[in-house]
Motif scaffolding. Structure first.
Motif, PDB file in Angstrom:
ATOM      1  N   LYS A  89      -7.762  18.499  34.959  1.00  6.25           N
ATOM      2  CA  LYS A  89      -7.668  20.016  35.122  1.00  6.25           C
ATOM      3  C   LYS A  89      -6.449  20.632  35.447  1.00  6.25           C
ATOM      4  CE  LYS A  89     -12.376  19.823  37.386  1.00  6.25           C
ATOM      5  NZ  LYS A  89     -13.165  20.135  38.684  1.00  6.25           N
ATOM      6  N   ALA A 121     -10.254  27.444  31.535  1.00 10.44           N
ATOM      7  CA  ALA A 121     -11.277  26.823  32.119  1.00 10.44           C
ATOM      8  C   ALA A 121     -12.440  26.676  31.113  1.00 10.44           C
ATOM      9  CB  ALA A 121     -11.727  27.605  33.522  1.00 10.44           C
ATOM     10  N   ASN A 145     -15.030  19.296  30.247  1.00  8.37           N
ATOM     11  CA  ASN A 145     -13.764  19.244  30.944  1.00  8.37           C
ATOM     12  C   ASN A 145     -12.677  19.658  29.757  1.00  8.37           C
ATOM     13  OD1 ASN A 145     -14.319  18.651  34.017  1.00  8.37           O
ATOM     14  ND2 ASN A 145     -15.411  16.770  32.735  1.00  8.37           N
TER      15      ASN A 145
END
Length: 126
Positions: A6, A12, A18
């Motif tokens: 991340k 995001a 992810n």
């Protein structure tokens, strides 16, 4: 064992995935689209701006892991319109200088948020 990656240097995730996942010495980067990570704003309309933002998002994820474009071994490019290939390919090519990665480029019926280009990559740690 896998490690979830991340970073605030890329947008995001907008779904159940992810930004990237590390498995062993391999980094799998999810498909990136033209979302500005600072504002979460989608940038559409100018194909060059869109493609450069996609590449910047990839770069942000790579840098967060101490990697660069030279670590990429495989790319997948998804285009809304294959007529855009020459322009997108020209911009993409600016990010690689030698030992180019393997790649496929395909036209698809539709991409998330109706973007024109999405690119995912696989990189290896040195």
């Amino acid at each position: 064992m896998k490690q979830i990656i991340k970073t605030d240097q890329a947008p995001a995730p907008i779904g159940p995935y992810n930004q990237a996942v590390r498995a062993g010495n391999t980094l799998y980067v999810s498909g990136q689209i033209a979302i500005d990570p600072a504002t979460s704003e989608l940038k559409l309309g100018d194909l060059e701006v869109e493609t450069r933002l996609v590449m910047a998002n990839i770069e942000g994820i790579l840098k967060s892991e101490g990697l660069g474009f030279e670590h990429i071994v495989k790319t997948s490019i998804f285009l809304k319109n294959m007529d855009d290939f020459v322009q997108i390919n020209g911009i993409y090519g600016e990010y690689f200088t030698s030992d180019f990665p393997a790649r496929e480029t395909v036209q698809v019926a539709r991409l998330p948020k109706d973007v024109n280009v999405e690119i995912s990559v696989i990189a290896v740690y040195s």
